[in-house]
Design a protein around this motif. Structure first.
Motif, mmCIF file in Angstrom:
data_model
loop_
_atom_site.group_PDB
_atom_site.id
_atom_site.type_symbol
_atom_site.label_atom_id
_atom_site.label_comp_id
_atom_site.label_asym_id
_atom_site.label_seq_id
_atom_site.Cartn_x
_atom_site.Cartn_y
_atom_site.Cartn_z
ATOM 1 N N SER B 16 -8.748 -13.647 31.549
ATOM 2 C CA SER B 16 -9.539 -13.297 30.812
ATOM 3 C C SER B 16 -9.203 -12.137 31.054
ATOM 4 O O SER B 16 -8.812 -11.501 32.174
ATOM 5 N N GLY B 17 -9.665 -11.114 29.901
ATOM 6 C CA GLY B 17 -9.524 -9.893 29.964
ATOM 7 C C GLY B 17 -8.990 -8.775 29.122
ATOM 8 O O GLY B 17 -7.656 -9.419 28.744
ATOM 9 N N THR B 18 -8.235 -7.449 29.628
ATOM 10 C CA THR B 18 -7.574 -7.221 29.549
ATOM 11 C C THR B 18 -5.877 -7.604 29.852
ATOM 12 O O THR B 18 -5.981 -8.041 30.875
ATOM 13 N N GLU B 20 -3.996 -5.790 31.680
ATOM 14 C CA GLU B 20 -4.414 -4.777 32.562
ATOM 15 C C GLU B 20 -4.323 -6.163 33.661
ATOM 16 O O GLU B 20 -4.501 -5.945 35.124
ATOM 17 N N ASP B 21 -5.812 -6.447 33.125
ATOM 18 C CA ASP B 21 -6.850 -7.419 33.813
ATOM 19 C C ASP B 21 -6.021 -8.594 34.449
ATOM 20 O O ASP B 21 -5.654 -9.133 36.050
ATOM 21 N N ARG B 22 -4.917 -8.446 33.873
ATOM 22 C CA ARG B 22 -4.878 -10.702 33.976
ATOM 23 C C ARG B 22 -3.674 -9.967 35.062
ATOM 24 O O ARG B 22 -3.107 -11.104 35.811
ATOM 25 N N GLU B 38 2.282 -13.312 23.324
ATOM 26 C CA GLU B 38 1.777 -12.835 22.521
ATOM 27 C C GLU B 38 1.021 -12.072 22.013
ATOM 28 O O GLU B 38 0.711 -10.605 22.200
ATOM 29 N N LEU B 41 -0.430 -9.287 24.526
ATOM 30 C CA LEU B 41 0.193 -8.358 24.170
ATOM 31 C C LEU B 41 0.280 -6.892 23.350
ATOM 32 O O LEU B 41 -0.263 -5.579 23.397
ATOM 33 N N VAL B 42 0.560 -7.926 22.312
ATOM 34 C CA VAL B 42 -0.633 -7.118 20.808
ATOM 35 C C VAL B 42 -1.375 -5.991 20.743
ATOM 36 O O VAL B 42 -1.803 -5.455 20.259
ATOM 37 N N ALA B 43 -2.465 -7.312 21.412
ATOM 38 C CA ALA B 43 -4.109 -6.755 21.447
ATOM 39 C C ALA B 43 -4.399 -5.270 22.575
ATOM 40 O O ALA B 43 -5.307 -5.148 22.988
ATOM 41 N N SER B 44 -3.163 -5.189 23.595
ATOM 42 C CA SER B 44 -3.089 -4.082 24.347
ATOM 43 C C SER B 44 -2.608 -2.862 24.086
ATOM 44 O O SER B 44 -1.802 -2.715 23.037
ATOM 45 N N ALA B 45 -3.598 -1.943 24.787
ATOM 46 C CA ALA B 45 -3.136 -0.156 24.709
ATOM 47 C C ALA B 45 -2.530 0.337 24.633
ATOM 48 O O ALA B 45 -1.476 0.903 24.806
ATOM 49 N N SER B 46 -1.349 -0.639 25.920
ATOM 50 C CA SER B 46 -0.259 -0.228 26.593
ATOM 51 C C SER B 46 0.652 -0.717 25.815
ATOM 52 O O SER B 46 0.513 -1.313 26.010
ATOM 53 N N ARG B 47 1.789 0.232 26.188
ATOM 54 C CA ARG B 47 2.519 0.002 25.304
ATOM 55 C C ARG B 47 3.699 -1.175 26.335
ATOM 56 O O ARG B 47 3.864 -1.026 27.165
ATOM 57 N N PRO B 48 5.259 -1.646 25.352
ATOM 58 C CA PRO B 48 5.816 -2.414 26.744
ATOM 59 C C PRO B 48 6.272 -1.785 27.497
ATOM 60 O O PRO B 48 6.439 -2.249 28.574
#
Lengths: 618, 618
Positions: B16-18, B20-22, B38, B41-48
């Motif tokens: 659960s979580g962002t 990054e949390d995971r 996928e 990753l798509v929902a993440s604010a961090s780029r690949p």
């Protein structure tokens, strides 16, 4: 026309709490009788005589005692203990003053598959019951060992031929197995002793688990309750319509609300059974959302004013007697109310406290709401102010019915002193597309039925999706015109300490005729919209053949995109303002009929990331 | 002996979580790689590139990107967009540095049922991937439109014959459909590119819903994960063991605990695959519960002292350096600790803060716990005090391992200064039968695995029952000797505002050799036990053939009764002391093996009624 009996009953097992809690809730919601579920009585600290007098004081008859299990088809050696157990229960029922007992078809592994034996044993038990003036209603469980259909149970009842033995028909047990129920109308109605009603979603799973966990009140699931109930009533059945619902959520929810939900379902069911001549007048036509009221405080109020200003709204009016500002743009109207008594936990945030629907007959809408157990809320108003009726939705949100005059001011708008500014700017925003209302965990199914029945909305789109902090159930509803749309949502599981509340706020979706223009206006105004992750656009480019110009626009302004077979949907979002509300701006292109649901998880993650950033996190 | 690869991976979708949390949670729990889902990753604010470097910083490899859907069997017109989408994902994977992509079998309605076409298309995609140094793992979904078995997916992979194309085997997709997996051991192991592991309870429901909501970590469900994993490892597979679990509860729970739970499941799985030569030493034999510690405060402490006194316990010792009292009777020992740092919300109540197990080798038990990610808790002790190792259970309860000397004092008991009183009275209480530990909502399945694996307990009795304020799941565990028993329970749904917490406290069940004597002693001491409703006894008389003397005794003392094919169980209960703990006294007669579970709803209602009475309610 089908004659629907007047009696309204509910099984205590539908509700949560002590037996007393349940009886009180049933009476408050207007039921005239209850089914006593054995386990609820056994666990009660009140003795049968106390329950009897409490129910009498509450105006509740005790219609049925249930269940009596594993009676018929018992090997003779075991039937002796069945007799003894039955005799004890008849004694108990006499103390309680219950005139009928339900025997459900046996599930015991040693049950003998012999209809003659079953009929003889049921006849004998009916004879014992008859001596106490008690009748026996025999029910085929969908998972009964040998008897699992209503036809089979009717064969056995006929074969027994005892006047104190009749049928109990349960919509779940019948409809979970078959759509062959039309012949029920041909049964002799005086042999149908009891009618139990439950709806359920259409699930593909073990029928016992389905029954024990997922039943719903009539008109909340996927079964044809009106058709089934019509067949039973057409047989001449004169007993009560009795709710018997096993539902994991209801079992732990406030029984006072659950009972109201159940009674509302019976009003709706009766209306549907007798359609088009049900007891309810048809819902007056709706033509949109007249206004949305946000309860604000000293912190969220100025922030909302700033956002409304950037979105192109103008502060056009000030309420004559209350601390309420009217903001307008096109047909979108937002009220900022700093005088709402806040619910606990609301401090420091803004929230949707009320919304108003444009109704062809506000009085008719309010009348229908009252018939559906949503009575008018008390309201203070000065003498000259408009008489707006409000009713409470399941989550406490006030729902108003009104008719806003066309070009001239007037009606409820006259309650606002003009501020001398014309309504709204030139941003492309024309009105409200829909309201997204996060629901309290316990009240999601109730809310769906409330909005369908009270407002006459229909289910539009049901969805379940994985958000970053857990699964979400969503249900959108709309009126026939498509001008009044509500999107309800709720976590699939009640959230605990880990999952942040901020991922599940309410929002107002403003309709734009040109989202590029709206975005440009927001940019000029210095608005900082919700940043959408770059990964989203990479994925969007991979999975769609969006024209490069549109993709570039979305990337630049933080827009999101969805499409269906009929059209396209473009979206922009503000940050969460306070902690519980934000705005979406959307443009429907072509006949797009959805709500951008596939984008919701990314949008939620983006709101979370922004909140973490604002809090100084990573 | 089966050679189990060392790699340990977890799919981000388990947590659960962002994103990054995971990632952080996976790294903290000791995983060396992750599958990137996928949507996460798509929902993440961090780029690949950020994800790549964050993972590298955490020591996590990115083992797999998934899922790529609806690829094979596509009509030629649609395959063009598959190619484009695949190319985009290969570019993304190169940025991420992921060497493998999962293609799951198509579910699209337009999929063509033609293995030759599927092989050709997969071969083409593998060719594209190969150019990037990326491999393709093809997985048969259990609900794939035309390809739904591992055999079928293997046929297509062979037919394609491309070196960059291999199999992904997923225990859920295989075991939910078939027990025919032994042949997997005969596959060429270098063609098995990836192994995904999930367990699940055996449910009879639509397989897609089963998969999406009810998966569990290995060794938490009903599938033969060791057998399946052994077959895959025996093929020569050298990739990681990777967890891929979709679970409604895990999705909204703190990912740091979930990741530990997942890693523990893999340690257990490896041990079971290599049994009897797994990496873990066998759990040392247990022989009972040495003591139970209750954290008390100024309010609950005196109340507990009073109850222990009435129950016949004696205050036999005082800890040399801590504010802890030792109370004893027979082999039952209770510590009252007024120095425990309380968890939030605990004030004004007593709670089980720790318990100790008699172990044949305390050091061995602690070592095994450490191997199972339950490291020793830091403890302060004075120089001469016993070196007791404690580990934390999932709910924070401290679990000690000790060896209490027989007749003489010594060992940990020497940490207590004798109070000059002999242990206990003459009430019939001989020891502790079991502890009933209500679990935090999110941690029930973790707790089961924790106690099974760390202590070597086995599942004893699983139950689900309707309590007055909602459904309860229960799982009892015991060691081989039957001397160490734990009963775990949790609400089926997290409780909200309506359902009171008091219905779900913890309790210590004291074993009595003669409950009549115990009851008499309590009566003499002036104890007021939990009153059990008269309705319970009426029902008991109706459904059993209990001898009248025993029934009268139970009625008189407030006892409850259960029976199984082997024996009988008699129970007595104290009121809830403080708000979170009470005592049960039970007597097992004959070989009764249960926990009195059928009585739990009535007992809970009785506790509720007493609390309402005490609060001045009705």
């Amino acid at each position: 026309m089908t004659d629907v009996p007047a009696g309204r009953s509910i099984a205590t097992v539908c509700l949560s709490g002590t037996l007393e809690d349940r009886l009180d809730a049933a009476a408050r919601a207007g039921f005239d009788s209850v089914e006593i579920f054995e386990g609820d009585l056994v666990a009660s600290a009140s003795r049968p005589a106390d329950i009897r007098s409490r129910a009498a004081d509450l105006g509740l008859a005790l219609a049925l005692y249930q269940p009596f299990r594993d009676a018929e088809g018992a090997p003779p050696s075991r039937f002796e203990s069945v007799r003894r157990r039955f005799a004890a229960k008849l004694g108990l029922m006499s103390e309680l003053g219950v005139p009928m007992i339900l025997i459900c078809s046996s599930v015991a592994p040693d049950t003998i598959d012999d209809d003659g034996l079953a009929a003889a044993q049921l006849g004998e038990l009916a004879g014992m019951a008859g001596e106490h003036g008690i009748r026996v209603a025999y029910e085929a469980l969908a998972w009964g060992r040998h008897v699992s259909t209503w036809q089979h149970s009717w064969d056995i009842v006929q074969r027994a031929g005892h006047p104190a033995l009749g049928l109990c028909l349960d919509s779940f047990h019948v409809l979970s197995r078959t759509s062959q129920y039309a012949d029920i109308a041909g049964l002799p109605g005086d042999r149908v002793f009891f009618l139990q009603l439950a709806d359920a979603p259409r699930l593909s799973m073990d029928v016992l688990q389905w029954s024990r966990h997922h039943r719903l009140f009539p008109m909340q699931g996927g079964f044809d309750l009106p058709g089934f109930t019509r067949a039973v009533c057409d047989s001449g059945y004169r007993g009560p319509l009795s709710l018997e619902v096993f539902n994991d959520v209801f079992r732990q929810a406030d029984p006072r609300r659950t009972a109201v939900d159940g009674m509302r379902s019976l009003v709706c069911l009766k209306d549907a059974v007798r359609a088009p001549h049900g007891p309810l007048a048809p819902p007056p036509a709706l033509s949109g959302i007249a206004f949305t009221e946000l309860a604000v405080d000293g912190e969220s109020g100025p922030e909302l004013q700033r956002w409304l200003d950037m979105l192109g709204f103008a502060h056009t009016g000030q309420h004559r007697s209350k601390p309420v500002e009217l903001w307008e743009q096109g047909k979108a109207r937002i009220l900022l109310n700093s005088g709402v008594v806040r619910r606990p936990g609301d401090s420091g945030s803004a929230a949707v406290s009320a919304f108003a629907l444009e109704s062809a007959s506000p009085a008719g809408s309010a009348r229908r709401a009252g018939q559906l157990l949503a009575g008018p809320l008390p309201r203070r108003r000065a003498g000259t102010e408009a008489d707006l009726t409000a009713v409470a939705a399941p989550d406490g949100t006030q729902v108003f019915f009104c008719r806003t005059p066309g070009s001239d001011r007037g009606g409820w708008l006259d309650d606002f002193l003009p501020c001398g500014r014309p309504p709204g700017g030139d941003t492309g925003i024309t009105g409200v597309d829909h309201l997204s209302l996060a629901q309290p965990y316990d009240r999601f199914d109730e809310a769906g039925l409330f909005y369908r029945s009270v407002l006459g909305l229909s289910n539009d789109e049901a969805a379940e999706y994985a958000a970053p902090f857990g699964l979400i159930r969503a249900l959108a509803l709309r009126d026939g015109s498509g001008l009044a749309r509500l999107a309800l949502s709720v976590p699939l599981l009640r959230r605990g300490e880990w999952a942040p509340g901020v991922t599940h706020p309410q929002h107002i979706t403003l309709a734009s005729s040109d989202i590029e223009r709206t975005a440009a206006a927001l940019e000029r105004a210095g608005a900082r919209l919700l940043p959408i992750p770059g990964n989203y656009y990479d994925d969007l480019a991979a999975r769609t053949d969006l024209e490069p110009g549109l993709l570039a626009l979305l990337r630049r302004v933080g827009g999101m995109y969805d499409e269906d077979t009929r059209g396209r949907y473009l979206q922009l979002f503000t940050p969460v303002i306070g902690s519980r509300v934000f705005f979406e701006v959307s443009q429907r292109i072509g006949g797009y009929a959805g709500y951008g649901t596939p984008n919701a998880p990314v949008r939620m993650a983006a709101h979370r990331a922004l909140a973490q950033y604002a809090a100084g996190g990573n």
